[in-house]
Design a protein around this motif. Structure first.
Motif, PDB file in Angstrom:
ATOM      1  N   LYS A  76      -7.447   2.180  -4.689  1.00 31.61           N
ATOM      2  CA  LYS A  76      -7.841   1.487  -5.922  1.00 31.61           C
ATOM      3  C   LYS A  76      -6.646   1.371  -6.863  1.00 31.61           C
ATOM      4  CE  LYS A  76     -12.540   3.306  -5.502  1.00 31.61           C
ATOM      5  NZ  LYS A  76     -13.597   4.140  -6.128  1.00 31.61           N
ATOM      6  N   GLU A  77      -6.591   0.267  -7.574  1.00 34.61           N
ATOM      7  CA  GLU A  77      -5.446  -0.017  -8.430  1.00 34.61           C
ATOM      8  C   GLU A  77      -5.225   1.039  -9.508  1.00 34.61           C
ATOM      9  OE1 GLU A  77      -7.026  -4.119  -7.156  1.00 34.61           O
ATOM     10  OE2 GLU A  77      -7.840  -2.145  -7.660  1.00 34.61           O
ATOM     11  N   THR A 131       0.809  -1.226   0.000  1.00 42.34           N
ATOM     12  CA  THR A 131       0.000   0.000   0.000  1.00 42.34           C
ATOM     13  C   THR A 131       0.837   1.269   0.000  1.00 42.34           C
ATOM     14  OG1 THR A 131      -0.220  -0.222   2.408  1.00 42.34           O
ATOM     15  CG2 THR A 131      -2.027  -1.038   1.039  1.00 42.34           C
ATOM     16  N   HIS A 183       0.938  -7.631  -7.090  1.00 41.93           N
ATOM     17  CA  HIS A 183       0.055  -7.940  -5.963  1.00 41.93           C
ATOM     18  C   HIS A 183       0.365  -6.980  -4.811  1.00 41.93           C
ATOM     19  CE1 HIS A 183      -1.230 -11.678  -7.950  1.00 41.93           C
ATOM     20  NE2 HIS A 183      -0.020 -11.569  -8.489  1.00 41.93           N
ATOM     21  N   ARG A 184      -0.576  -6.072  -4.549  1.00 39.14           N
ATOM     22  CA  ARG A 184      -0.370  -5.014  -3.556  1.00 39.14           C
ATOM     23  C   ARG A 184      -1.024  -5.407  -2.240  1.00 39.14           C
ATOM     24  NH1 ARG A 184      -2.018  -0.419  -8.042  1.00 39.14           N
ATOM     25  NH2 ARG A 184      -0.124  -0.661  -9.330  1.00 39.14           N
ATOM     26  N   TYR A 191       0.079   3.668  -2.670  1.00 42.29           N
ATOM     27  CA  TYR A 191      -0.957   4.702  -2.569  1.00 42.29           C
ATOM     28  C   TYR A 191      -0.658   5.768  -1.514  1.00 42.29           C
ATOM     29  CZ  TYR A 191      -3.283   0.727  -4.758  1.00 42.29           C
ATOM     30  OH  TYR A 191      -3.604  -0.338  -5.567  1.00 42.29           O
ATOM     31  N   SER A 231      -3.715  -8.334   5.268  1.00 41.33           N
ATOM     32  CA  SER A 231      -3.550  -9.334   4.213  1.00 41.33           C
ATOM     33  C   SER A 231      -3.023 -10.613   4.837  1.00 41.33           C
ATOM     34  CB  SER A 231      -2.573  -8.854   3.143  1.00 41.33           C
ATOM     35  OG  SER A 231      -3.056  -7.690   2.499  1.00 41.33           O
ATOM     36  N   SER A 284      -1.700  -5.283   1.978  1.00 37.49           N
ATOM     37  CA  SER A 284      -1.817  -4.399   3.128  1.00 37.49           C
ATOM     38  C   SER A 284      -0.804  -4.876   4.166  1.00 37.49           C
ATOM     39  CB  SER A 284      -3.251  -4.437   3.661  1.00 37.49           C
ATOM     40  OG  SER A 284      -3.408  -3.566   4.763  1.00 37.49           O
ATOM     41  N   ASN A 307      -4.933  -5.375  -5.837  1.00 33.62           N
ATOM     42  CA  ASN A 307      -4.845  -5.316  -4.385  1.00 33.62           C
ATOM     43  C   ASN A 307      -5.103  -6.716  -3.850  1.00 33.62           C
ATOM     44  OD1 ASN A 307      -4.447  -2.542  -4.340  1.00 33.62           O
ATOM     45  ND2 ASN A 307      -6.631  -2.086  -4.177  1.00 33.62           N
ATOM     46  N   CYS A 308      -4.558  -7.011  -2.694  1.00 36.87           N
ATOM     47  CA  CYS A 308      -4.856  -8.294  -2.068  1.00 36.87           C
ATOM     48  C   CYS A 308      -4.955  -8.113  -0.557  1.00 36.87           C
ATOM     49  CB  CYS A 308      -3.806  -9.347  -2.397  1.00 36.87           C
ATOM     50  SG  CYS A 308      -4.325 -10.997  -1.824  1.00 36.87           S
ATOM     51  N   THR A 309      -6.196  -7.972  -0.079  1.00 42.34           N
ATOM     52  CA  THR A 309      -6.454  -7.909   1.357  1.00 42.34           C
ATOM     53  C   THR A 309      -7.510  -8.952   1.689  1.00 42.34           C
ATOM     54  OG1 THR A 309      -8.241  -6.271   1.219  1.00 42.34           O
ATOM     55  CG2 THR A 309      -5.977  -5.432   1.314  1.00 42.34           C
ATOM     56  N   CYS A 353      -8.113  -1.049   1.367  1.00 43.03           N
ATOM     57  CA  CYS A 353      -7.987  -1.234  -0.076  1.00 43.03           C
ATOM     58  C   CYS A 353      -9.290  -1.780  -0.661  1.00 43.03           C
ATOM     59  CB  CYS A 353      -6.877  -2.236  -0.396  1.00 43.03           C
ATOM     60  SG  CYS A 353      -5.229  -1.742   0.130  1.00 43.03           S
TER      61      CYS A 353
END
Length: 378
Positions: free
Chosen positions: A157-158, A133, A188-189, A136, A238, A191, A262-264, A343
């Motif tokens: 947001k991506e 993150t 792959h973003r 962002y 995440s 948290s 995003n991956c949470t 996210c």
């Protein structure tokens, strides 16, 4: 999940950063009989020897390698270029200066990709890049820049544009996408990651576990380490296993190629509620947050290394030094931000990944995993 899966006769994964939280979870996920794109042969890379808590059966080959060393990286990885089909990049070299982060992390990634693509018979077809993150928020850990940052609005947001500051995540994305003629990629973003390892730099759960155990032993109150804003407002996490699942899915699913996700866990929590969970797990008294009481976690823990040494010795734990396995400074700083750290998972769902995790319910199992690994006491 959608089943637009690529047919891959022989899938050989190289996990760079295999002893970190996600590295462990990814090796486990790839070795499952149900793993998408499998069966997988799994190679793991790390700077140091495998710790005793790492299940060596998860790896077909372990490679101890400092990827900052270009010559050695090429010597060791080039012969494997005709075998490795997928790279999962989880490695991290952290420094307070973001310019140094850009330099070191870019060098590491470039050295690996150059070694695996330099031969005419290279089999590399996909690279998975894990970031986070800071995409962002900007370089929040760089003291020279952090006061200038204006993070994007939550939920992140991506499609948000890049912030006008140096960011090694941006640099790594640019490196990976520059190879678009050679292989596909996915970003792959994450948290704040929750998992089990003693080899992850930003290990929030292990840091909080050690803090709670020291408080319990020395009969100190287990005070919250952030501010009132983070205590009351929404955050997300995440789960390491969820990150592994999304990364495998994207690596073998056509629609997910050359995309950032995003991956949470897909839910939100307040630190007030999570703190109660931690108190229950470690059997310490819940202390309501009082903003009138000034508390500095770094200052509190700076002389507690001998207490942790005693806990390790008395319980026969895997030997760690507190300062090497905790991130008290980064944790305290992050939890004093006045933002909602959340996210959006909409894009991931729209592309066909529906994985999720129950954040509050996941804390105790991960703590139990740390206990089983003898990183913390039972």
């Amino acid at each position: 999940m959608e089943q637009e899966i690529i047919n891959q006769k022989t899938s050989v994964a190289l996990i760079v950063g295999v002893t970190g939280m996600v590295g462990v979870a990814l090796a486990e996920a790839l070795k499952k009989a149900t793993a998408l794109g499998g069966p997988w042969t799994v190679y793991g890379v790390s700077r140091r020897t495998l710790p005793p808590w790492f299940p060596s059966s998860l790896l077909d080959k372990y490679i101890m390698l400092d990827t900052l060393n270009k010559e050695n990286t090429n010597k060791i990885l080039s012969p494997l270029s005709t075998q490795i089909t997928h790279v999962f990049w989880l490695a991290l070299s952290f420094h307070e200066s973001e310019e140094i982060n850009v330099s070191f992390n870019s060098t590491m990634l470039s050295n690996v990709l150059n070694a695996l693509t330099s031969t005419p018979n290279s089999k590399l077809c996909h690279v998975t890049l894990q970031t986070g993150t800071k995409q962002y928020m900007g370089p929040i850990n760089d003291s020279a820049l952090s006061s200038q940052l204006v993070p994007h609005d939550a939920p992140f947001k991506e499609e948000y544009p890049r912030l006008p500051f140096p960011n090694f995540y941006y640099a790594l994305e640019d490196i990976v996408t520059s190879y678009q003629q050679s292989f596909t990629c996915s970003i792959h973003r994450a948290s704040i990651i929750i998992g089990a390892s003693s080899r992850s730099y930003f290990n929030t759960l292990l840091s909080l576990s050690i803090y709670a155990l020291v408080c319990k032993r020395e009969k100190y109150p287990f005070r919250y380490v952030g501010n009132k804003y983070s205590w009351e407002h929404f955050w997300d996490l995440s789960d390491a296993t969820l990150l592994a699942e999304q990364q495998i899915w994207a690596s073998v699913t056509n629609k997910a190629k050359n995309q950032a996700f995003n991956c949470t866990n897909g839910d939100v929590f307040t630190w007030k509620t999570l703190w109660k969970v931690l108190c229950n797990v470690f059997d310490v008294e819940f202390v309501p947050f009082d903003e009138k009481e000034k508390f500095d976690l770094v200052d509190f823990m700076k002389n507690k290394g001998d207490v942790w040494d005693a806990i390790v010795e008395e319980n026969g734990l895997y030997k760690t030094k507190m300062e090497e396995v905790t991130c008290f400074g980064a944790l305290a700083f992050t939890l004093k931000l006045k933002i909602q750290h959340v996210c959006s998972m909409n894009k991931s769902r729209e592309f066909g990944f529906y994985g999720y995790a129950n954040t509050l319910a996941s804390i105790e199992p991960w703590v139990e995993r740390l206990r089983q690994m003898k990183i913390i006491p039972k």
